[in-house]
Motif scaffolding. Sequence first.
Motif, short mmCIF file in Angstrom:
data_model
loop_
_atom_site.label_atom_id
_atom_site.label_comp_id
_atom_site.label_asym_id
_atom_site.label_seq_id
_atom_site.Cartn_x
_atom_site.Cartn_y
_atom_site.Cartn_z
N UNK A 272 12.90 -43.84 20.58
CA UNK A 272 12.89 -42.38 20.48
C UNK A 272 14.32 -41.88 20.56
N UNK A 273 14.80 -41.28 19.45
CA UNK A 273 16.17 -40.77 19.42
C UNK A 273 16.27 -39.29 19.76
N UNK A 274 15.19 -38.72 20.27
CA UNK A 274 15.15 -37.30 20.58
C UNK A 274 16.02 -36.98 21.80
N UNK A 275 16.48 -35.75 21.87
CA UNK A 275 17.23 -35.30 23.06
C UNK A 275 16.29 -35.05 24.22
N UNK A 276 14.97 -35.02 23.92
CA UNK A 276 13.99 -34.79 24.98
C UNK A 276 13.52 -36.13 25.55
N UNK A 277 13.06 -36.14 26.79
CA UNK A 277 12.65 -37.41 27.42
C UNK A 277 11.45 -38.02 26.70
N UNK A 278 11.37 -39.35 26.79
CA UNK A 278 10.28 -40.08 26.14
C UNK A 278 9.13 -40.26 27.13
N UNK A 279 7.97 -39.66 26.85
CA UNK A 279 6.83 -39.79 27.78
C UNK A 279 6.25 -41.20 27.74
N UNK A 280 5.58 -41.56 28.80
CA UNK A 280 4.87 -42.84 28.85
C UNK A 280 3.74 -42.81 27.81
N UNK A 281 3.65 -43.85 27.02
CA UNK A 281 2.60 -43.92 26.01
C UNK A 281 3.03 -43.43 24.64
N UNK A 285 6.18 -42.40 15.07
CA UNK A 285 5.20 -42.10 14.01
C UNK A 285 5.08 -43.19 12.95
N UNK A 286 6.18 -43.91 12.67
CA UNK A 286 6.15 -44.94 11.63
C UNK A 286 5.71 -46.31 12.17
N UNK A 287 5.37 -46.35 13.45
CA UNK A 287 4.96 -47.63 14.02
C UNK A 287 3.47 -47.89 13.88
#
Length: 740
Positions: A272-281, A285-287
């Motif tokens: 996840x390259x977002x500036x927002x934190x990556x939630x658990x789970x 989208x392309x995976x």
Amino acid sequence: LVGDVRVEEARRLAEIYFERYPEGKRSPEIVTAEPAQHGPRKNIRFLKGARTPLVRIGFHGARMKTKDFYALDVMTMALSLGRSARITQNIINKGLAVEAWAYNPDNRYGGMIVLGGSPNEPDEVKKGNLNTDEKRQAYVNACNTLENTLIAEAEKMKHELVSERELKRIKKLNQREFLDRMRENEELASALATMEVQAGWRYLTDYLKRISEVTPQEIRDVARKYIRIENKTSVYVIPGGKPDRPAQRYTEVRSIGIAGARKIVKPATFHNNSIYPTPVGWKHPLSFDRVPKKIVYPKAQTARIGNTPIFYLADSELPLIDLTILVKAGDVDIDDEKTGLADILSNTIIQGGTQRYSPSELAQVLDENAIRVSISVDEEVSSIHLSVMKEDWEKGLDLLKEILTRPAFDPAVLNVVKEKEIVSLKRQGENAHTVAMREGMIWHFDGHPYGRDPLIGIKTIPSITRDDLTAFMRNYFVPSNIVAAVSGDVTFAEAQAGLKKLLEALPQGRSPERNLNDPKETPSVLALIPKPGQVQSQVVLVLPGFKRTHPAFWKSRLLTDILGGSDSLMYTRLRDDLGLVYSAGFFQTYKWNAGILIGYIGCKGDKTSTAIMETLKIMDSLRKNVPEKDLELKRLDALNSFVFNVDTPAQLVEVYSHYYMRGEPLNTLEKIQDAYRHATRKELRELAAQLFDPSKVQIFIVADKMTRVKTSDGTERTLQEDLQSLAKRIGFPYREIALR
């Protein structure tokens, strides 16, 4: 979100993928106030090439959720909802117009009540010998007459209170329509989303209650408030003559479509390259890999009542019951000299009343009980549909029995329907796509009932009598020629008991045998149907295909989807890559005794030859190679969307009845999925070699033959000359067919 998903699961996914984003602030909603209208407005437009005059009348109305809006809804329902609606009974059924209706559309900011329709063909136009200006004026006069007739019907609402009986009928019909919107997931989801934008989704939860509270006095009050001459805007569309303004410049508005997805390369990592934190789970989208499961459909319960097979599936989700009766009888069983009988029967058997009920009485009793009944005589099968509220099952069957066994075919209604059908046939020439398809079928099925020219009906319909209609039903609508399907909130025993009474009341005996030969092969052709003023060419391409009974039928459907389905090779090449067309595709369809492949191209006139040539090249390329990536994408699309093909028990049980009537296996839905799953590139390439032979294509073009076309050497010629050159280049005979 509507469907087989739990609220908890939907909430969990929403929290993973959306909760981390800041809520933000809602944009301020600024609505510009519309200046008050202080007098009537009228706009008349002359449309070159059109054959159908149109009338639209708008009155400023009330915005959604206001008290006036609900009253206006009921007012327009009284005018136009159901068979017994005022406009239907007093205008349509009396032959005063080809089409007429009233509507109170949902509007978030401001309302508008709309009356509309199409007038009858003026007598002076029928007689002929009018010059252009006289013909245009005759249509203007006809539109003016229809406008006055529609307004007069609406004006009655200002002076007469709607009776309690009529109001009760309207509210029950509206309740029935509301329930129908709840039947399919997609329609319910669309309604919820649309209402959320327009007025908030909770609008749906109290809509029926608000409608039930509307009184006759409130209907009269809103009619007086809004149906005013100074509040009116009228628009006429008039056929013929020169356009009142130059043709609009043809432009293409193009954007990246799903086709672009095939060019996307999966990233090396799924971080996840977002500036927002990556939630658990969270997953990229392309995976996701789509691995569609085979859908196993529930089997219907079956029985026989005499010689009639019955299919049944229970469905108690809504208090509705649906019955479909298929009759092996259609247009192919009718002689040429009775061309048009199928449409006349379809449109008069209910509208024309019965020996017990006059046309208006039958319309009223059907509407008062919110009973939906339709009878359609199509090309090879007649379909009878009955849909009722649970408590009206017996009543609905009794009325259907009355309609099928004692039709009156009221002479006045019969004459009106025949006149409307003739007008509709005469106006067919304004629709370029319809004309191209019609001429394509006539050529492709030359000498066969499938290729019968529907315009023959202009001459034969006047001589069709009540006795002709009655004889057709007596001969073909017999239990031994019928398959029935029932679904809904009814037990199988109750369904069988009701159907037994209905079937015993029908004429007994055997129907005439259908002796329909397979159509013979017809030659290739490039045919131009000149239509002056046609800005965009409409092209139809026809090829012979496999019958439904052919073992490769469903694999060939997958192949055809690669060629011309959504975001297909054809669409991607012609639109995305070359910008030649605004629409293009190929699809597979069938008759009982024939398969057909039909292509369509809609393009700017001067690009017609290039678009056709590119299409033939794509077809030929598939005979050599079926791209693996395109096959896998189409395979996944077909399997993932398969669940939407048959969405409800009512649809499924009807599908089983069609399979039975055509002599197909009842597990055909499973066989289709198997064909999609196991089709190989080698098989599809071999099928393409059989089916996609460019030398066998039949091409039909509706276009303005005087359109200027620039050639590769910079010179100009007409589209007619350009198509003649194309026909010579590909070795096809060139024909011109008069526009009809």
